[in-house]
Write a protein that holds these residues in place. Structure first.
Motif, short mmCIF file in Angstrom:
data_model
loop_
_atom_site.label_atom_id
_atom_site.label_comp_id
_atom_site.label_asym_id
_atom_site.label_seq_id
_atom_site.Cartn_x
_atom_site.Cartn_y
_atom_site.Cartn_z
N CYS A 1 0.82 -1.22 0.00
CA CYS A 1 0.00 0.00 0.00
C CYS A 1 0.85 1.27 0.00
O CYS A 1 0.44 2.29 -0.55
CB CYS A 1 -0.95 -0.01 1.21
N MET A 2 2.04 1.22 0.62
CA MET A 2 2.95 2.36 0.55
C MET A 2 3.30 2.66 -0.90
O MET A 2 3.38 3.82 -1.32
CB MET A 2 4.25 2.04 1.33
N ASN A 3 3.48 1.59 -1.67
CA ASN A 3 3.85 1.74 -3.07
C ASN A 3 2.67 2.16 -3.93
O ASN A 3 2.79 2.99 -4.82
CB ASN A 3 4.42 0.41 -3.59
N ILE A 4 1.50 1.60 -3.63
CA ILE A 4 0.30 1.90 -4.43
C ILE A 4 -0.16 3.34 -4.23
O ILE A 4 -0.44 4.07 -5.18
CB ILE A 4 -0.84 0.93 -4.07
N PHE A 5 -0.24 3.74 -2.96
CA PHE A 5 -0.82 5.05 -2.63
C PHE A 5 0.22 6.14 -2.36
O PHE A 5 -0.14 7.28 -2.09
CB PHE A 5 -1.75 4.91 -1.42
N LYS A 6 1.53 5.75 -2.41
CA LYS A 6 2.63 6.71 -2.21
C LYS A 6 2.51 7.43 -0.86
O LYS A 6 2.68 8.65 -0.76
CB LYS A 6 2.67 7.75 -3.34
N THR A 7 2.21 6.67 0.17
CA THR A 7 2.08 7.22 1.52
C THR A 7 3.23 6.76 2.40
O THR A 7 3.92 5.80 2.08
CB THR A 7 0.75 6.78 2.16
N SER A 8 3.44 7.43 3.52
CA SER A 8 4.52 7.08 4.44
C SER A 8 4.18 5.78 5.18
O SER A 8 3.02 5.36 5.23
CB SER A 8 4.72 8.19 5.46
N ARG A 9 5.21 5.16 5.77
CA ARG A 9 5.00 3.91 6.51
C ARG A 9 4.03 4.11 7.66
O ARG A 9 3.10 3.31 7.85
CB ARG A 9 6.34 3.38 7.04
N LYS A 10 4.21 5.16 8.44
CA LYS A 10 3.38 5.35 9.63
C LYS A 10 1.92 5.59 9.26
O LYS A 10 1.00 5.03 9.88
CB LYS A 10 3.93 6.51 10.46
N LYS A 11 1.69 6.39 8.24
CA LYS A 11 0.31 6.65 7.81
C LYS A 11 -0.32 5.38 7.24
O LYS A 11 -1.48 5.06 7.55
CB LYS A 11 0.28 7.77 6.77
N THR A 12 0.46 4.65 6.43
CA THR A 12 -0.05 3.42 5.83
C THR A 12 -0.35 2.37 6.89
O THR A 12 -1.38 1.69 6.84
CB THR A 12 0.96 2.84 4.81
N ALA A 13 0.57 2.23 7.85
CA ALA A 13 0.35 1.28 8.94
C ALA A 13 -0.92 1.62 9.71
O ALA A 13 -1.66 0.73 10.15
CB ALA A 13 1.56 1.27 9.87
N GLY A 14 -1.19 2.91 9.86
CA GLY A 14 -2.40 3.34 10.55
C GLY A 14 -3.65 2.93 9.79
O GLY A 14 -4.63 2.43 10.39
N TYR A 15 -3.65 3.09 8.48
CA TYR A 15 -4.79 2.72 7.65
C TYR A 15 -5.01 1.21 7.66
O TYR A 15 -6.14 0.72 7.75
CB TYR A 15 -4.59 3.20 6.20
N ILE A 16 -3.91 0.45 7.57
CA ILE A 16 -4.02 -1.01 7.57
C ILE A 16 -4.54 -1.50 8.91
O ILE A 16 -5.35 -2.45 8.99
CB ILE A 16 -2.65 -1.67 7.26
N THR A 17 -4.11 -0.86 9.98
CA THR A 17 -4.59 -1.22 11.32
C THR A 17 -6.09 -0.97 11.43
O THR A 17 -6.84 -1.80 11.98
CB THR A 17 -3.86 -0.41 12.40
N LEU A 18 -6.54 0.15 10.88
CA LEU A 18 -7.97 0.47 10.90
C LEU A 18 -8.77 -0.56 10.09
O LEU A 18 -9.83 -1.03 10.53
CB LEU A 18 -8.20 1.87 10.33
#
Length: 472
Positions: free
Chosen positions: A347-364
């Protein structure tokens, strides 16, 4: 330059040991300690083990080598790896990405069950967990399973949040040695057990070991053999973390100076060793106190049968029970963080987001979907007929979709892609980087071109219930 930048952004393993421990941590999970023993007990003991060992040395080696080599050679995660090799095959990366997406919906649920039982033994309530209906009462409640799932998910998310080197690798390096020691210790203790039941029959741990290791061919038919083969293969997928993008993602973090041949062999050894030891730890103990009848409880073996066994051990029972659930929690965490990391990396690669933000979305995402799975035993309870004939709930459907349907399909397509489109030499080149020797390259080429596609095709049809239609 683009690949180097990508690697720097997503992080990487510090060396061979970090990679092997992390990959082994992904492989050594609930699948080994919970799923392997009950499948072995159900599928003829030593017969299942023999089939599984053959699969590990052939299919396991082939699929594990393929995933790791694809990851390191492309330097990309599963979503983009296949497309970077052949754009027309990019769909296979998307299909692979679906597997951890599905598994993430229910793995934290099982992790929550483990946290619950660990809390039970920490607070000295092991006797209550051994009572009939305790497990069913727990999972069918509306709040408790969600709370414990949330605890397990929070721990996993925190580790992934901290990245590859400081989070995942550091955690795996810390817990894996202790995990192995605990499994060996409990396995040895199980073999020393002895119990005489109310009817005067005495059973020993060594007799239970014989039941576990000796092949049972009673009632074996071709259809039954295919069913055992599918069980062993789905266990292989689940255990080695192949055909789900995890090893491709981890492979993309591996440095070029790491000997992949040696690493693959070490992962195979650790994973299979733990699976065999888990059976040696659980089956003899179950046999001593419950006979062969106690080994037919299926997936609930860990949460229903084992607490009864611990309660029958006397003073040592609560201690062994506590050690067991600490061990299974560590194993579940190492696997869960690998699944979550695969989602984060993609998802970091797909959406070009940072690790912390991406990890937050995946956790949600995991929180919402896992909550629905938890409530699948209460608010959203229903029964569904599975292609194999068994009846399942929401969690069982997700497990079937990922392990028994998608993974054989992905393995079939990957073997066709590597074996016939890009050719085995493409993988061989990566395995021999730095003048390393690829000792099993002939076996690999033969397996990836002929055997894997043929068997995966059969297993995929078996998983869809096609053969059962002809049986009728």
């Amino acid at each position: 330059m683009e690949q180097k930048k990508d690697k720097k952004t997503k992080g990487g393993f510090t060396g061979s040991l970090g990679f092997v421990l992390t990959a082994a941590g992904s492989a050594v999970g609930v699948g080994n300690i919970w799923r392997f023993p009950y499948l072995a007990a159900r599928d003829g003991g030593g017969l299942f083990i023999l089939i599984y060992l053959i699969l590990v040395l052939t299919f396991g080696f082939t699929l594990l080598t393929t995933d790791i080599a694809i990851g390191r050679k492309t330097g990309k995660n599963a979503w983009n790896a296949f497309a970077s090799i052949r754009p027309k095959w990019g769909f296979l990366g998307k299909l692979t990405f679906l597997v951890p997406v599905i598994i993430m919906t229910y793995y934290s649920v099982i992790g929550g069950w483990i946290v619950k039982y660990l809390a039970v033994y920490v607070t000295g309530q092991g006797a209550a967990a051994a009572e009939d209906g305790y497990f069913t009462s727990f999972i069918s409640s509306k709040i408790a399973p969600v709370v414990f799932m949330l605890i397990f998910l929070a721990i996993s998310a925190f580790i992934v949040f901290n990245g590859v080197e400081k989070g995942i690798e550091k955690f795996s390096a810390a817990v894996m040695p202790g995990l192995f020691i605990m499994i060996i210790g409990i396995a040895i203790y199980s073999l020393t057990l002895k119990h005489t039941d109310a009817s005067g029959v005495t059973r020993t741990g060594l007799q239970g070991l014989s039941v576990y290791l000796m092949p049972n061919f009673e009632g074996l038919t071709f259809s039954k053999f295919l069913s055992i083969l599918l069980d062993a293969m789905s266990q292989l997928f689940f255990s080695l973390s192949v055909s789900m993008g995890i090893m491709i993602t981890y492979g993309s973090y591996v440095k070029k100076d790491v000997n992949l041949n040696k690493s693959v062999a070490q992962i195979e050894f650790f994973d299979t060793g733990v699976a065999l030891l888990a059976g040696m730890m659980i089956i003899p103990a179950i046999y001593v106190f419950s006979g062969t009848e106690g080994m037919t409880s299926g997936p609930s073996l860990m949460f229903v049968s084992l607490p009864k066994v611990f309660a029958s051990m006397g003073k040592m029972g609560p201690v062994i029970g506590l050690a067991f659930f600490v061990m299974i929690l560590l194993a579940a965490l190492t696997s869960n963080i690998s699944i979550m990391e695969t989602l984060v990396a993609n998802c970091m690669n797909i959406f070009k987001t940072s690790r912390k933000k991406t990890a937050g979305y995946i956790t949600l995402y995991s929180l919402v979907t896992a909550t629905l799975i938890c409530l699948g035993y209460s608010v959203f309870y229903f029964e569904c007929k599975m292609p194999g004939g068994a009846t399942g709930q929401l969690l069982d459907i997700m497990d079937y979709a990922s392990n028994s349907f998608l993974m054989p399909l992905i393995s079939l397509l990957t073997s066709i892609f590597i074996g016939w489109v890009v050719k085995p030499k493409w993988i061989e080149e990566e395995m021999t980087v730095g003048a390393k020797k690829f000792s099993r390259k002939r076996l690999y080429a033969f397996m990836i071109r002929y055997i894997v596609p043929a068997i995966m095709g059969v297993l995929f049809l078996q998983s869809t219930g096609v053969f059962s239609l002809f049986a009728k």
